[in-house]
Design a protein around this motif. Structure first.
Motif, PDB file in Angstrom:
ATOM      1  N   GLY A 172      42.191  33.134  33.978  1.00 43.44           N
ATOM      2  CA  GLY A 172      43.379  33.025  34.380  1.00 43.44           C
ATOM      3  C   GLY A 172      44.029  34.052  35.048  1.00 43.44           C
ATOM      4  O   GLY A 172      45.332  34.361  34.829  1.00 43.44           O
ATOM      5  N   GLY A 173      43.502  35.209  35.274  1.00 41.17           N
ATOM      6  CA  GLY A 173      43.939  36.332  35.880  1.00 41.17           C
ATOM      7  C   GLY A 173      43.874  36.353  37.591  1.00 41.17           C
ATOM      8  O   GLY A 173      42.946  36.135  38.181  1.00 41.17           O
ATOM      9  N   PHE A 174      45.050  36.416  37.800  1.00 42.59           N
ATOM     10  CA  PHE A 174      45.137  36.485  39.603  1.00 42.59           C
ATOM     11  C   PHE A 174      46.138  37.645  40.003  1.00 42.59           C
ATOM     12  O   PHE A 174      46.972  38.050  39.275  1.00 42.59           O
ATOM     13  N   GLY A 175      45.761  38.038  41.134  1.00 46.10           N
ATOM     14  CA  GLY A 175      46.631  39.091  41.925  1.00 46.10           C
ATOM     15  C   GLY A 175      46.397  40.367  41.166  1.00 46.10           C
ATOM     16  O   GLY A 175      47.587  41.174  41.371  1.00 46.10           O
ATOM     17  N   ILE A 176      45.440  40.923  40.485  1.00 51.31           N
ATOM     18  CA  ILE A 176      45.423  41.942  39.577  1.00 51.31           C
ATOM     19  C   ILE A 176      45.345  42.940  40.403  1.00 51.31           C
ATOM     20  O   ILE A 176      44.282  43.125  41.601  1.00 51.31           O
ATOM     21  N   PRO A 177      46.209  44.163  40.840  1.00 56.26           N
ATOM     22  CA  PRO A 177      46.208  44.991  41.828  1.00 56.26           C
ATOM     23  C   PRO A 177      45.391  46.061  41.571  1.00 56.26           C
ATOM     24  O   PRO A 177      44.737  46.630  40.430  1.00 56.26           O
ATOM     25  N   MET A 178      44.407  46.338  42.762  1.00 53.89           N
ATOM     26  CA  MET A 178      43.419  47.707  42.758  1.00 53.89           C
ATOM     27  C   MET A 178      44.207  48.963  42.927  1.00 53.89           C
ATOM     28  O   MET A 178      45.165  49.020  43.940  1.00 53.89           O
ATOM     29  N   LYS A 221      30.146  50.814  53.881  1.00 49.41           N
ATOM     30  CA  LYS A 221      30.311  50.884  52.154  1.00 49.41           C
ATOM     31  C   LYS A 221      31.636  50.362  51.815  1.00 49.41           C
ATOM     32  O   LYS A 221      32.709  50.804  52.536  1.00 49.41           O
ATOM     33  N   VAL A 222      31.735  49.871  50.664  1.00 47.04           N
ATOM     34  CA  VAL A 222      32.996  49.357  50.258  1.00 47.04           C
ATOM     35  C   VAL A 222      33.172  49.918  48.705  1.00 47.04           C
ATOM     36  O   VAL A 222      32.248  49.844  47.861  1.00 47.04           O
ATOM     37  N   LEU A 223      34.324  50.516  48.433  1.00 45.45           N
ATOM     38  CA  LEU A 223      34.465  51.194  47.050  1.00 45.45           C
ATOM     39  C   LEU A 223      35.987  50.810  46.405  1.00 45.45           C
ATOM     40  O   LEU A 223      36.897  50.917  47.242  1.00 45.45           O
ATOM     41  N   VAL A 224      35.863  49.962  45.548  1.00 44.76           N
ATOM     42  CA  VAL A 224      37.270  49.423  44.793  1.00 44.76           C
ATOM     43  C   VAL A 224      37.016  49.988  43.527  1.00 44.76           C
ATOM     44  O   VAL A 224      36.423  49.624  42.472  1.00 44.76           O
ATOM     45  N   LYS A 225      38.560  50.561  43.079  1.00 45.92           N
ATOM     46  CA  LYS A 225      38.750  50.909  41.777  1.00 45.92           C
ATOM     47  C   LYS A 225      40.079  50.387  41.155  1.00 45.92           C
ATOM     48  O   LYS A 225      40.804  50.423  41.800  1.00 45.92           O
TER      49      LYS A 225
END
Length: 457
Positions: free
Chosen positions: A59-65, A74-78
């Motif tokens: 039920g978690g949506f649109g949680i900002p990174m 290369k992709v890095l998300v934090k």
């Protein structure tokens, strides 16, 4: 509505490659034999990348990174708040990488989702036969700026107006979820029929300033009041003909505002809670636990833990309590229920993070009936029989019993519609994305017909 991430908590539309990552990328992580779907939604603007994450099974949506870095392949998300990192390598048709959160580290391969963008037939497309204004207005205390969209019929007349109020969580002005934009659909439909419609990004979301993490339902109600002030000062709005349409938590906020502002013309409650916040969250946790891939004995233990922890939170101070106290209490509840095998340490950490905030304490103690009984304008309350987040029967019954003047209230229940008012098979959250319909046209027509009883437009 928000769901407490009480089991295996890992917190909490779209052409793809070339080397273009913009769009939604889906994958599955596996934790102790349980599979959880995760979605990263990438956007690019002026060479800068941003992303949100969805955890649909929880039920978690649109949680900002906080950070998105694209460097060649290369992709890095934090996310600092969630102690979350995803690091991957772009291949021909997917991103192969590792998902880390706290002490958890698991493989996560993402594939671009190309199916949903072509399956949102209701999303409004230009040219539009009405005016569109990008607007902003200050909060009541002037500390933040809320940004949104005002759609107006294309003439020079003054028009009645509606404010759209989103449900809980990080909702933007379209209440966007899984590529669906229900508020854009509602605004487009009503404006084509002669109503002005205001919708806006929540605090800390989209172009609005502030922080959603520090926000309670009361703060969100005050933001609606600020939006009404803005409309009453707009030259093309009938200041004495302003109504509210609230979805989910927004359906609590609408009567909160109307109970304090007797000039509100009407309110429409879409899948609105009638039960108390504690009752809603207990029911949501029960539904989530029953759908979890664990044994019946584990489900019983997990539900006991959830209920007892919610009871404890409801009794804490409105300013929250210390992280240490939450840890000690949760550990004790889990131990008493012999549920250590269901709640590993990483799950407990995430439970603490997701519940150690002012919103949850305020919401647990919120009783919609206290506001509904003070509303003196017409009320339309709608829900669907497949809604598993705000169950239709019990909540509509409580709304009916709370409203003093029954002549003001219209209630309708729709067969097989879910929490988003889509025609659904099960009503499960992970089904939302698979449905082409964004918002039932029958419900749109009923809303318009009902409003027209009280306002000329």
């Amino acid at each position: 509505m928000k769901k407490l991430l009480l089991i295996l908590t890992v917190l909490i539309s779209t052409p793809c490659l070339g080397q273009n990552l913009e769009g939604s990328w889906k994958g599955i992580i596996e934790i102790q034999g349980t599979k959880l779907n995760l979605v990263f939604n990438f956007k690019e603007a002026g060479g800068n990348w941003s992303a949100t994450m969805d955890s649909p099974d929880q039920g978690g949506f649109g949680i900002p990174m906080d950070e998105v870095t694209i460097n060649q392949n290369k992709v890095l998300v934090k996310s600092k708040a969630l102690q979350l990192t995803y690091e991957g390598t772009i291949t021909k048709d997917c991103i192969e990488g590792i998902f880390q959160q706290s002490f958890l580290q698991v493989p996560l391969n993402l594939k671009c989702d190309t199916s949903e963008a072509s399956q949102r037939p209701q999303e409004p497309q230009p040219p539009f036969p009405y005016q569109i204004e990008n607007i902003s207005f200050p909060s009541l205390d002037k500390s933040i700026t809320l940004s949104g969209t005002l759609t107006l019929p294309d003439d020079l007349k003054k028009h009645p107006a509606v404010v759209l109020i989103a449900g809980s969580g990080p909702a933007n002005r379209d209440e966007e979820i899984f590529g669906h934009k229900p508020f854009a659909v509602i605004a487009d439909y009503l404006t084509r029929q002669g109503l002005a419609v205001l919708r806006y990004d929540k605090r800390g979301i989209g172009e609005s300033t502030g922080s959603l993490r520090k926000t309670t339902t009361l703060n969100l109600a005050e933001d609606v009041e600020a939006s009404i002030q803005f409309l009453r000062n707009h030259p093309n709005i009938q200041s004495n003909n302003i109504g509210l349409i609230g979805h989910s938590e927004g359906g609590i906020i609408a009567p909160m505002v109307a109970s304090r502002d007797q000039a509100i013309s009407f309110i429409v409650l879409l899948a609105a809670p009638g039960m108390t916040g504690k009752q809603i969250l207990k029911k949501q946790n029960e539904e989530s636990i029953q759908r979890s891939p664990i044994t019946n004995d584990q489900k019983t233990k997990a539900l006991n833990v959830a209920v007892q922890y919610l009871d404890y939170l409801a009794q804490t101070s409105s300013e929250g309590t210390s992280t240490e106290a939450l840890h000690n209490t949760l550990d004790s509840i889990i131990s008493i229920n012999l549920a250590e095998d269901i709640f590993p340490q990483v799950s407990r950490e995430e439970m603490i993070k997701s519940t150690n905030n002012n919103w949850i304490i305020y919401f647990l103690n919120l009783d919609p009936s206290e506001y509904l009984k003070k509303v003196h304008c017409p009320i339309l309350a709608l829900n669907g029989t497949k809604d598993i987040q705000v169950e239709a029967n019990s909540n509509l019954e409580r709304i009916e019993s709370s409203v003093k003047n029954k002549e003001l209230l219209t209630v309708k229940k729709y067969l097989n519609l879910n929490h988003l008012f889509q025609k659904a098979e099960t009503g499960a959250i992970n089904e939302y994305a698979q449905i082409q319909e964004t918002f039932s046209e029958d419900v749109l027509k009923d809303i318009l017909t009902w409003i027209s009883r009280y306002i000329k437009f």
